[in-house]
Scaffold this active site. Sequence first.
Site, mmCIF file in Angstrom:
data_model
loop_
_atom_site.group_PDB
_atom_site.id
_atom_site.type_symbol
_atom_site.label_atom_id
_atom_site.label_comp_id
_atom_site.label_asym_id
_atom_site.label_seq_id
_atom_site.Cartn_x
_atom_site.Cartn_y
_atom_site.Cartn_z
ATOM 1 N N VAL A 11 39.134 2.503 24.391
ATOM 2 C CA VAL A 11 39.211 2.902 25.831
ATOM 3 C C VAL A 11 38.050 1.586 26.643
ATOM 4 C CG1 VAL A 11 39.789 3.706 27.590
ATOM 5 C CG2 VAL A 11 39.865 5.406 25.445
ATOM 6 N N GLU A 184 40.283 10.310 16.806
ATOM 7 C CA GLU A 184 39.138 10.714 17.484
ATOM 8 C C GLU A 184 37.873 10.105 16.503
ATOM 9 O OE1 GLU A 184 38.595 11.959 21.050
ATOM 10 O OE2 GLU A 184 40.534 11.500 21.021
ATOM 11 N N ASP A 195 41.960 18.342 19.946
ATOM 12 C CA ASP A 195 42.138 17.549 20.781
ATOM 13 C C ASP A 195 43.308 18.014 21.992
ATOM 14 O OD1 ASP A 195 41.324 15.197 21.938
ATOM 15 O OD2 ASP A 195 43.363 15.086 21.429
ATOM 16 N N LYS A 199 43.066 19.636 25.170
ATOM 17 C CA LYS A 199 44.042 18.706 26.633
ATOM 18 C C LYS A 199 45.091 20.188 27.285
ATOM 19 C CE LYS A 199 43.851 14.554 24.287
ATOM 20 N NZ LYS A 199 45.495 13.519 23.481
HETATM 21 P P1 NDP Z 1 35.411 4.337 20.929
HETATM 22 O O1 NDP Z 1 34.356 4.870 19.642
HETATM 23 O O2 NDP Z 1 36.406 3.317 20.081
HETATM 24 O O3 NDP Z 1 34.523 4.115 21.986
HETATM 25 C C1 NDP Z 1 33.257 4.522 22.688
HETATM 26 C C2 NDP Z 1 31.495 3.351 22.793
HETATM 27 O O4 NDP Z 1 31.010 4.482 23.296
HETATM 28 C C3 NDP Z 1 31.905 3.379 21.429
HETATM 29 O O5 NDP Z 1 31.008 1.563 21.562
HETATM 30 C C4 NDP Z 1 30.004 4.040 20.892
HETATM 31 O O6 NDP Z 1 29.352 3.314 20.042
HETATM 32 C C5 NDP Z 1 29.292 4.276 22.583
HETATM 33 N N1 NDP Z 1 28.546 5.345 22.445
HETATM 34 C C6 NDP Z 1 28.740 6.168 22.031
HETATM 35 N N2 NDP Z 1 27.508 6.976 22.307
HETATM 36 C C7 NDP Z 1 27.178 6.178 23.465
HETATM 37 C C8 NDP Z 1 26.304 7.168 23.773
HETATM 38 N N3 NDP Z 1 24.925 7.452 23.841
HETATM 39 N N4 NDP Z 1 25.504 5.774 24.556
HETATM 40 C C9 NDP Z 1 26.497 4.754 24.349
HETATM 41 N N5 NDP Z 1 26.901 3.719 24.019
HETATM 42 C C10 NDP Z 1 27.525 5.380 23.588
HETATM 43 O O7 NDP Z 1 36.221 5.698 21.658
HETATM 44 P P2 NDP Z 1 37.339 5.370 22.538
HETATM 45 O O8 NDP Z 1 36.961 4.259 23.375
HETATM 46 O O9 NDP Z 1 38.505 5.878 21.068
HETATM 47 O O10 NDP Z 1 37.301 6.699 23.332
HETATM 48 C C11 NDP Z 1 36.509 6.983 24.192
HETATM 49 C C12 NDP Z 1 36.336 8.552 24.759
HETATM 50 O O11 NDP Z 1 38.203 8.355 25.308
HETATM 51 C C13 NDP Z 1 36.676 9.670 24.038
HETATM 52 O O12 NDP Z 1 36.130 11.049 24.498
HETATM 53 C C14 NDP Z 1 38.035 10.133 23.468
HETATM 54 O O13 NDP Z 1 38.735 11.500 22.846
HETATM 55 C C15 NDP Z 1 39.167 9.653 24.839
HETATM 56 N N6 NDP Z 1 40.544 8.748 25.189
HETATM 57 C C16 NDP Z 1 40.801 7.976 24.084
HETATM 58 C C17 NDP Z 1 41.862 7.330 23.832
HETATM 59 C C18 NDP Z 1 42.212 6.387 21.890
HETATM 60 O O14 NDP Z 1 43.476 6.162 22.340
HETATM 61 N N7 NDP Z 1 41.229 5.972 21.618
HETATM 62 C C19 NDP Z 1 42.731 7.765 24.606
HETATM 63 C C20 NDP Z 1 42.668 8.949 25.126
HETATM 64 C C21 NDP Z 1 40.884 9.309 25.451
HETATM 65 P P3 NDP Z 1 29.587 3.737 18.241
HETATM 66 O O15 NDP Z 1 30.738 3.452 17.692
HETATM 67 O O16 NDP Z 1 28.303 3.453 17.727
HETATM 68 O O17 NDP Z 1 29.492 5.363 18.790
HETATM 69 N N1 HSE Z 2 42.874 11.259 19.999
HETATM 70 C C1 HSE Z 2 43.640 10.952 20.661
HETATM 71 C C2 HSE Z 2 45.247 11.130 20.412
HETATM 72 C C3 HSE Z 2 44.013 10.129 21.597
HETATM 73 O O1 HSE Z 2 45.449 10.846 19.501
HETATM 74 O O2 HSE Z 2 46.229 11.885 21.326
HETATM 75 C C4 HSE Z 2 44.129 10.340 23.275
HETATM 76 O O3 HSE Z 2 43.709 11.096 23.678
#
Ligand code: NDP
Ligand code: HSE
Length: 409
Positions: A11, A184, A195, A199
């Site tokens: 994201v 996730e 999850d 929501k």
């Molecule tokens: P990702 O794991 O792809 O991205 C998270 C990033 O943050 C990774 O690069 C991770 O590194 C980094 N990170 C984790 N912990 C830390 C920290 N303590 N300090 C700095 N960087 C950190 O997750 P997503 O992008 O998929 O999701 C992010 C959020 O958005 C979540 O809460 C998810 O539920 C929500 N979301 C996701 C959606 C989706 O389609 N993916 C849709 C809607 C909401 P590392 O990988 O090394 O942990």
């Molecule tokens: N893991 C979540 C899903 C991301 O599949 O709906 C979006 O919130």
Amino acid sequence: MKIAVLGCGTVGSGVVDILDKKPCLMEKSAGEEIGVKYILDIRDFSGSPYASRIVNDIDIIAEDPEIGVVVETMGGVEPAFTFCKKCLEKGKSVVSSNKALVAAKAQELFAAAKESNASFMFEASVCGGIPVIRTMFSSLSANKILSFHGILNGTTNFILTKMIDEKMSFDTALKIAQEKGYAEKDPTADVDGIDAARKTAILSSIAYGHHFFEDEIHTEGIRGVTLEDAAYADSYNCRIKLLGKADSRNNGKIGAIVCPFFVGNDSMISGVNGVYNAISITGDSIGDVLLYGQGAGKEATASAVVGDVMECVRLKKNEKHYFWENHEDGIVEDYLEYETALYVRGYAKNPGDSLINIREAFGGVKVLERKGAPGNEIAFITPVMKEKELREILSDLKDFASASVIRVL
Ligand code: NDP
Ligand code: HSE
């Protein structure tokens, strides 16, 4: 205005890419030029286009007066909560896509935002790109929300669609959902309904004005759903969908549940497949509203996050606060008190005799059939009754072992 992005994964990278590549967005943000100054992440980004903006210390962001909005897309409650609170206390608005954080800590973040005249927004935390939070909070504010139900998790809807339509195995479908960035970090949260429960808790908080926690919502995931169940659903003109559902009940309580349902093919939600989500909201003035779109994925989710960023920029001079209060104990209705019909599949040594007992015990059932069913398998739909009563009748049945029970919407 300068932006910082915490967490540059699926994201977060989508947010940076949109803000880097779409200068036209500036026109929609009261003429303010928006640019990403910092990206905080723990991964190594050497050689990537993000490298020059990577920082590892939240204080660099919190202490920089040029930063007006901080985007949190790291996931998890900590350290996301500490980082967001710190930035809010320094007067920066915060936009989060993180439902685990919002479902657990929204009230504390609202308070911090209010204290420093900043905003805390979280449109992307429910249903990815679908604008459901603002719709429910603002556009439908003339309404008492009578109920809502919907497909709130893209990963499980993707898995169920692949399993049912393409006979793909659960594991293969989950792997593809992970590769596409839908799941996730720990996909148990998707598969076991957690999850969707987060929501449902967030939407219930908005709809009913009290903070609902995920563990107050009875939650079942999709691990138990089999292709046999899908075949029976088909024979009953239904599809199996994992739904989050809540309603305001006559006794003043709120009913909320997450579980797989048989959904009739005459409902628009039954045709929502793949990573798409849909949510049906019923208000006392507007009647039914249906919102539909991509519930997960990089671009779709980043669209909702950037929408919030621009709202924060627009509101910077005239801040806007979401809020809700604590609720009393016992406000959440026991799901066993809901009226429902159940689909039941099971096995009997003497199916003919068992069916006579089953019909008598429930006062009539609709018997289902499927091709290739073993001779000792029985599947049926019960009449509508309180779930507690249906479960009692079911457990008292002699010579019948139930293998699957799914509620009928
Ligand atoms: P990702 O794991 O792809 O991205 C998270 C990033 O943050 C990774 O690069 C991770 O590194 C980094 N990170 C984790 N912990 C830390 C920290 N303590 N300090 C700095 N960087 C950190 O997750 P997503 O992008 O998929 O999701 C992010 C959020 O958005 C979540 O809460 C998810 O539920 C929500 N979301 C996701 C959606 C989706 O389609 N993916 C849709 C809607 C909401 P590392 O990988 O090394 O942990
Ligand atoms: N893991 C979540 C899903 C991301 O599949 O709906 C979006 O919130």
